[in-house]
Write an enzyme that holds these catalytic residues in place. Sequence first.
Site, mmCIF file in Angstrom:
data_model
loop_
_atom_site.group_PDB
_atom_site.id
_atom_site.type_symbol
_atom_site.label_atom_id
_atom_site.label_comp_id
_atom_site.label_asym_id
_atom_site.label_seq_id
_atom_site.Cartn_x
_atom_site.Cartn_y
_atom_site.Cartn_z
ATOM 1 N N THR A 138 0.818 -1.215 0.000
ATOM 2 C CA THR A 138 0.000 0.000 0.000
ATOM 3 C C THR A 138 0.856 1.271 0.000
ATOM 4 O OG1 THR A 138 -1.702 -1.193 1.196
ATOM 5 C CG2 THR A 138 -1.803 1.207 1.316
ATOM 6 N N GLY A 177 2.657 -2.930 8.374
ATOM 7 C CA GLY A 177 2.961 -3.258 9.768
ATOM 8 C C GLY A 177 4.393 -3.721 9.921
ATOM 9 N N GLU A 421 -7.689 -5.413 3.913
ATOM 10 C CA GLU A 421 -7.913 -6.596 3.057
ATOM 11 C C GLU A 421 -9.088 -6.401 2.108
ATOM 12 O OE1 GLU A 421 -5.844 -9.039 2.777
ATOM 13 O OE2 GLU A 421 -4.595 -8.262 4.396
#
Lengths: 659, 659
Positions: A138, A177, A421
């Site tokens: 992303t 993350g 997601e």
Amino acid sequence: SVNPDLASERQTPSFSVEKLTAWLDGGAEHTRIRRAVVEAIDRDPVFSRENQYFQSQNERYEAAVRKSVHLQKKMHEMGWTENGPEFKYIYRALSGDIAFLLHRIFMRSISMLGSDKQIAKWIPLASQYQLIGSYAQTELGHGTYLQGLETTAVFDIATQEFILNTPKISAMKWWPGDMGRSATHTVVFAQLYVHGKCYGVHPFIVQIRSLQDHSLCPGISAGDIGPKMNFEHVDNGYLMLQNVRIPRENMLNKFCEVQPDGTYVRRGSQKINYFTMTTVRISLMSDEVITPLMKACTIAIRYSVVRRQSKLEPGEQEAKILDYQTQQEKLLPQLAAAYAFHSINNYLEELFDKGYREIQRRNFDTLPELHAFSSGFKALITQHCTAAVEICLRACGGHGYSSLSGLPSLYTKILASCIYEGENTILLLQTARFLIKCFMAASAGQSVPPSVTYLAAVKPGKCPAKNKLDFLRPDIYTEAYQHMAVRLVSSTAAKLQNLIQSGVKKHEAWNRCTVQLAQAAKAHCHYITVKNFAETVEKLETKAGIQKIMKHLCDLFALHGIFSNAGDFLHDGYISGAQMDMVTASYLDLLPVIRKDAVPLVDAFDFTDKTLNSALGSYDGQVYQRLYEWAQKSPTNKQMSPAYERYLKPLLHNTLSKL
Amino acid sequence: SVNPDLASERQTPSFSVEKLTAWLDGGAEHTRIRRAVVEAIDRDPVFSRENQYFQSQNERYEAAVRKSVHLQKKMHEMGWTENGPEFKYIYRALSGDIAFLLHRIFMRSISMLGSDKQIAKWIPLASQYQLIGSYAQTELGHGTYLQGLETTAVFDIATQEFILNTPKISAMKWWPGDMGRSATHTVVFAQLYVHGKCYGVHPFIVQIRSLQDHSLCPGISAGDIGPKMNFEHVDNGYLMLQNVRIPRENMLNKFCEVQPDGTYVRRGSQKINYFTMTTVRISLMSDEVITPLMKACTIAIRYSVVRRQSKLEPGEQEAKILDYQTQQEKLLPQLAAAYAFHSINNYLEELFDKGYREIQRRNFDTLPELHAFSSGFKALITQHCTAAVEICLRACGGHGYSSLSGLPSLYTKILASCIYEGENTILLLQTARFLIKCFMAASAGQSVPPSVTYLAAVKPGKCPAKNKLDFLRPDIYTEAYQHMAVRLVSSTAAKLQNLIQSGVKKHEAWNRCTVQLAQAAKAHCHYITVKNFAETVEKLETKAGIQKIMKHLCDLFALHGIFSNAGDFLHDGYISGAQMDMVTASYLDLLPVIRKDAVPLVDAFDFTDKTLNSALGSYDGQVYQRLYEWAQKSPTNKQMSPAYERYLKPLLHNTLSKL
């Protein structure tokens, strides 16, 4: 020392709680294994979440890393392995409050997309945490639309390297993350350029931090993206690349390769990767969505039998708030939904296991259906469960708003599941595309996948129910849901066709139907959920009272859905106004029936107090005592108010003489 | 340096933004005053909220106290007074991020409930902040049901004192703002006992902290109740009293007094106090509920014209996400709701001003109607706006979930409005009680208050709309809402009557109807909101394009309500399925029309960047730049990850040799 108001709720359950727990776990042996895992984790002080509600983002992050490192030791010590039966219970027992979840995705993507040589090099290092991996897909400016990613990787033949760049600010990687502070390596998705030609998005292994001192590598800017609604324990990060050079071997090259002379080679099928993304959505549901709802129900329902407020009848004792119809109407449908989604999730997991085996045998036939399933159910379940957790929170009034209830963190975390997601609206539209295609095919007499054959059997008809008891018949309400789903799919398909026939461009016509398409997709998934729940109940063993109570919950789930979406059922007169009154009557009648078993039904979820970590939801129901004890631990009570000396003292200084 | 994607949205508004702002403010002169206040506050670094998203609970509290103390100086310096025209803009400009809000309630309760002597003693001290007051009503075990409060105040004739006690843990005061750390005094609500007889709940002034050194007074335990979903800046507190003695003069005794010999005297009417609680609910709406929604709309809509994602048509540039129908359908109804509720709030404020004047003339006739208004609208508006802010948050995807968007804090704060000042379900049932009573009276030919005369005129009939354009006629949709409200009130009244006639006890019958009663109350308020918005638009000046765009918003608000609650309108066939399709068509047609003016419509709310404090919603739309700049400021980026040395280094230590 169980609160008598809670104890009395457990005296005469209509079913065996232990049996229901075993059913939820998929068998008594699973229950035994789960409890052993939970006990080991609850007993270990390193895994304690006791102070969680008082910790800063920094402290939460550090605790998550500490726990993850400790978990490796623990697993070794306990003989737990990633492939063992205990593994799936570890994450649940830890409430997901650990680090390195993206490290697992890093490993998975190398295993899936890397050559044997790449796997042999990276996986052993990663599995022993000799590097920390992340997954940088992303960007600030791009999430769902992967083709739009702007990071570039240009092949330099002279040095046999790729040169990675962040050409503009919107191209910066954002959100991954484990990347903000922990990761040493990451898989970067970038547009591949060879000889000036763009070959689309490809994955590259990039080292971002020194293994010596953890400093950022040359050309790398990276850091934490700052506070979020939740996930304080995760170091979601940003990453900018300026002329970062990596060897040619670092492009994951199982399916695509750039050869030394710059020749681009594509081989094999990428469908399997597509399927991997699809399965992730389903694998999330249990831990990230359904379990949190079960926790919220446990907290809110236990609290609602301990909290007494106002009187149902003058002169009587104050009533337990769960005895009010409005409180039952808030909480019990959410409890029923938790069971309904647990049931459909079992179904989906089996379906995907089967699909996975087929795909390994190179049979890709079920892929479109599975993709439609995973998209639509991910959207339906996350949306429904998020709303349900919010209802539980609000149903606990002021105490639900206190972090110590555990509900605010459950809510702020589950909310993210609607976004990550695959954003839910986009997912619903993918399911809708499948439904419209199948509907057209079915209308033309072609065969369609099993889950949508019902679309072919459009019957006009009316609901045959004659009285409110008829609406407790699964065939009656399942049929109503089916009719409604067919109507929404077919009417939207007709609108789409009309627009196109009237000259509107295809893409514009699609856009003008998207509100209704999303509704149709939701209706389809709702129908299948009801049907599956009814079938599951049907198959349940009749003993121990479980089937009976599950039947009540299934009825409640189905009737609540009709009651709350009445317009969808009334629209074409399939259900009449008079029948809707019967639905309402049956629905409201069910509430006091299920209310009697409400506490046993949440006890069956079998959360320990440490797993629940809630001042309102404890097994003993000593709610007020616990709120008081926990509040005293707040860091704000550990020192004289810092503002006193600076601001208040000068104000209050001379008051004594005046009083 | 305005983002061109945002700038283009401002080029051809269909109306004068400045005129609309003036209308929202109630005249251009108010706009001028508001802007002057905002400018003075934005310019003052003490009031800065720049680092708000990175601060701990402690830091937020301290900042709030600092700002409140500074505000006193600022007001003096600027010549602003509590009765001046600037005052109402100060709180808005500060986004409510200040302390001592309960101090104001402390003063108000003394002014309302205290004798002249008490007022003369306490108010001058309080107004100069020579003491810090709070308001201790809610207990751990009691919120809405005031009669159930458990704190006791026993009169001791011998010493002419009241002895206050917390007899059990559930009696502990819990939640009062400013009490956890700041307050020196508080008004405690306790059951009054004289000679062993209980006289019910009364208010007492109690000192809780020393004026010398701020330590707790003898017999007092108090502190902060710990973290909440929001309101980190407020020290919501707990308070336990153990044989705390206060002089007889500290019972607020305008209406009730205990004389030296223990004689209890009640005088005057308490109705006026009842009315005060009622007005608080209305006075909250603007700052705490409607303004936050306007902010959320501003953020989400500006972001949605800057964010481009995916393509509407192949080969084209990626589309602004606001060009997707689904995004319009999420955001534009919320924008319309902000205007609708602004309008009804103006109406309610006027109504309550009028009511207040009547009551001062000892005319209490309108009290039941005003109470029903304040309860029902508090519930409807807070519920609707909370849901709307959540929609705005989710419509911004991942970036909406970042605290830096400003949306998480808007959401977690507005959520509390559904709970405080009366839990919404309980409030709706109070309105329902009024509606049922009026409906019965009207059915019996008796006269009823003006807002409910429509209940008397039950007409069966059908909606006369013949095509989708008919549904853009305010008379058509207002009539539909009215019909629906009458149907829900009358059918629930009938159910209630039937239950009672069949022998069910009155209180039990009421409980069994509460789900439907709450629906009926909501329908009543929804109808009045639509009617009021339509009438407001009607009265608007036609010039400057304002009436035209407001008409579109009113239509959208009304049709969105029908579309979303279709079952309520279809139930008795007042609107047919075919007509519902017309509603849907008109509703969806409105979206692209309003979309054109979406940015000017939020610009008209006239928030400065500092007031908005959002990385997504800034006036210049430099979204990505700002997210990056702000993220870098996060304290997590100010030091080497603390976990590295402790946990990661040992793992990564030997990797170098292996790569």
